[in-house]
Design a protein around this motif. Structure first.
Motif: not given
Length: 217
Positions: A51-55, A90-102, A108-109, A77-78
């Protein structure tokens, strides 16, 4: 493509969050719910999906930008999750990814985009073709007053040109607090199906704009 808006009052959000990990955020809960119901409507075993997330990175940067900053600070980010594991996973995976975005990922993007512009590369679609979920529920949308003491009854949002699998936008709601609004822009058949989806509506959400709302009106 067609659009619909769902309203999740505070009671609906509390019920949804109660079925997840206590640390789950409202954004992750709603992103995961719509991700599952768009991709796996018949509870089919879809397995590992992205899932592509726009943060919004304005407040996540080392030198934070003001909320009123006029410009793009959205980072795409995906997140990955095994949708067969269910909503909580799925919700836990989204939360982990958002928290880990640097912040380094954002720069870089930006450098990559700048390099494309310098080369004169053709523009490309940002929202699509993959399913994208945009987090805007932290933005104070209801601070505006068009008449003294009269904030907007409901804020609408639209991202032009979204295509492919579609777009899900999580917004704050007029009553504030835990309540949220969700705007979807999806292929016509998918929008109609999601507006009738029992799993989306079971927590007390209401379709305030879309095929179902139009029929009831």
């Amino acid at each position: 493509m067609s659009s619909a808006t769902f309203h999740f009052p505070a009671s609906a959000m509390r019920e949804l969050l109660s079925s997840l990990d206590p640390s789950a955020t409202p954004f992750a809960a709603l992103a995961a719910l719509f991700w599952l119901r768009i991709v796996t409507p018949n509870n089919t075993n879809a397995g590992e999906q992205e899932l592509t997330l726009a943060l919004d990175f304005r407040k996540r940067m080392h030198a934070p930008l003001p909320t009123g900053y006029y410009g793009s600070a959205v980072h795409f980010t995906r997140a990955r999750a095994d949708l067969a594991a269910g909503l909580a996973a799925a919700a836990a995976a989204v939360d982990r990814h958002v928290a880990g975005a640097k912040e380094d990922e954002l720069w870089a993007a930006l450098e990559w985009l700048h390099a494309r512009q310098q080369r004169g590369d053709e523009p490309f679609q940002m929202y699509g073709p993959e399913l994208t979920c945009l987090a805007l529920d932290h933005v104070p949308l209801y601070g505006a007053e068009f008449e003294l003491g009269a904030p907007p009854a409901r804020v609408a949002s639209r991202v032009g040109g979204a295509h492919g699998e579609g777009l899900v936008v999580v917004l704050s709601a007029a009553e504030g607090g835990e309540a949220r609004d969700v705007l979807v822009t999806l292929p016509v058949e998918t929008t109609a199906r999601v507006c009738r989806d029992e799993e989306v509506l079971r927590y007390g959400a209401k379709v305030v704009f879309g095929p179902k709302a139009a029929k009831e009106a």
